[in-house]
Design a protein around this motif. Structure first.
Motif, mmCIF file in Angstrom:
data_model
loop_
_atom_site.group_PDB
_atom_site.id
_atom_site.type_symbol
_atom_site.label_atom_id
_atom_site.label_comp_id
_atom_site.label_asym_id
_atom_site.label_seq_id
_atom_site.Cartn_x
_atom_site.Cartn_y
_atom_site.Cartn_z
ATOM 1 N N GLU A 115 50.282 56.875 -2.793
ATOM 2 C CA GLU A 115 49.614 57.810 -1.886
ATOM 3 C C GLU A 115 50.432 59.083 -1.703
ATOM 4 O O GLU A 115 49.886 60.196 -1.754
ATOM 5 N N VAL A 116 51.726 58.939 -1.499
ATOM 6 C CA VAL A 116 52.600 60.114 -1.360
ATOM 7 C C VAL A 116 52.540 60.963 -2.618
ATOM 8 O O VAL A 116 52.423 62.202 -2.554
ATOM 9 N N ASP A 117 52.621 60.324 -3.765
ATOM 10 C CA ASP A 117 52.604 61.022 -5.048
ATOM 11 C C ASP A 117 51.326 61.852 -5.198
ATOM 12 O O ASP A 117 51.365 63.035 -5.563
ATOM 13 N N ALA A 138 57.385 64.724 1.303
ATOM 14 C CA ALA A 138 56.977 63.689 0.346
ATOM 15 C C ALA A 138 58.155 62.791 -0.003
ATOM 16 O O ALA A 138 58.025 61.560 -0.061
ATOM 17 N N LEU A 146 52.754 62.381 6.847
ATOM 18 C CA LEU A 146 52.437 62.802 5.481
ATOM 19 C C LEU A 146 51.321 63.841 5.459
ATOM 20 O O LEU A 146 51.368 64.792 4.675
ATOM 21 N N VAL A 188 59.202 62.088 -5.640
ATOM 22 C CA VAL A 188 58.893 60.670 -5.466
ATOM 23 C C VAL A 188 59.820 59.825 -6.332
ATOM 24 O O VAL A 188 60.382 58.822 -5.876
ATOM 25 N N ALA A 244 51.810 52.852 -0.766
ATOM 26 C CA ALA A 244 52.202 54.044 -0.016
ATOM 27 C C ALA A 244 52.903 55.046 -0.922
ATOM 28 O O ALA A 244 52.730 56.261 -0.762
ATOM 29 N N MET A 261 52.104 67.578 5.672
ATOM 30 C CA MET A 261 52.755 68.226 4.534
ATOM 31 C C MET A 261 51.943 69.463 4.139
ATOM 32 O O MET A 261 50.805 69.363 3.701
ATOM 33 N N HIS A 296 58.946 60.336 2.909
ATOM 34 C CA HIS A 296 57.959 59.255 3.025
ATOM 35 C C HIS A 296 58.045 58.291 1.841
ATOM 36 O O HIS A 296 57.876 57.074 2.027
ATOM 37 N N ALA A 297 58.307 58.811 0.662
ATOM 38 C CA ALA A 297 58.454 57.929 -0.503
ATOM 39 C C ALA A 297 59.710 57.079 -0.380
ATOM 40 O O ALA A 297 59.717 55.891 -0.754
ATOM 41 N N GLU A 340 49.219 62.834 -2.810
ATOM 42 C CA GLU A 340 49.092 63.862 -1.775
ATOM 43 C C GLU A 340 49.932 65.095 -2.101
ATOM 44 O O GLU A 340 49.501 66.226 -1.896
ATOM 45 N N LEU A 341 51.125 64.881 -2.635
ATOM 46 C CA LEU A 341 51.970 66.018 -3.008
ATOM 47 C C LEU A 341 51.357 66.783 -4.175
ATOM 48 O O LEU A 341 51.286 68.016 -4.152
#
Length: 226
Positions: free
Chosen positions: A77-79, A59, A199, A133, A74, A202, A62-63, A81-82
């Motif tokens: 989205e990372v936030d 994460a 991502l 993030v 994006a 993960m 990608h962040a 998904e984690l």
């Protein structure tokens, strides 16, 4: 030199973002006998670092890349998904509470438009606000590359657990420093193992840790929030 000095500041275990209140499962690990002595503590720290690299570490990478690209969508989205992949309410609380505090602290120290927008999104409940993030956003803004950001994050996780160990078990600072030194020896391998993962790759497989997280919610005596 300034770059290094500021990186060391944000990796300091005394950074006031509330991480002292969390043990990353160590409290339950001691209560259930998973951790009994310095050797088993080292094994536990290495397990957590391996698991964290394949979750929070991915994460963060990608962040960091999204921050450099100026892609706020994006980052959110990372936030999300984690947050969704973290098992247990206590783990989610740890990630988001320290994440928000980190953003607030950094913005008191230096301006960072991307981090400011992210904090606004947290307050608007548009994004969870996970610590990796926030770290990625701040460090990308400072010109810290993703390798250094990954190393700093992994160091912080190990330091958090060992700080809790000093308060929870019979162990001295010499042993915890030895464990920290040894555990950090795996950081390059962990980075190389995850740097090219997407991502949606993960994930982690750590059933012992998941059981410990569940165990902690039912204990009657707790010093830590997880």
């Amino acid at each position: 030199m300034v770059h290094l000095a500021r990186l060391l500041q944000f990796s300091d275990s005394t950074l006031p973002i509330g991480s002292f209140a969390f043990s990353n499962g160590l409290e339950s690990a001691l209560q259930t006998g998973v951790v009994r002595d310095p050797d088993s503590l080292l094994s536990y720290v290495e397990m957590i670092l391996r698991q964290t690299a394949r979750m929070d570490g991915i994460a963060l990478l990608h962040a960091h890349r999204a921050a450099l690209a100026g892609d706020d969508a994006a980052i959110v989205e990372v936030d999300r998904e984690l947050f969704c992949r973290r098992v247990g309410e206590e783990q989610q609380i740890m990630l988001t509470r320290t994440g928000k505090k980190f953003a607030e602290l950094v913005l008191k120290i230096m301006p960072s438009p991307g981090l400011s927008r992210w904090l606004d999104a947290i307050k608007a409940e548009a994004t969870p606000g996970c610590l990796p993030v926030g770290q990625a956003l701040a460090l990308a803004h400072m010109g810290v590359d993703e390798v250094e950001a990954f190393v700093m994050h992994q160091y912080g996780i190990a330091s958090m657990i060992l700080s809790a160990a000093l308060r929870l078990m019979r162990i001295d600072h010499l042993d915890t420093q030895r464990i920290l030194f040894t555990a950090q020896g795996r950081v390059e391998d962990d980075y190389l193992a995850v740097r090219d993962l997407a991502l949606d790759e993960m994930a982690s497989f750590a059933p012992v840790f998941d059981v410990l997280v569940a165990h902690h919610t039912t204990t009657h005596v707790r010093l830590f929030m997880n």
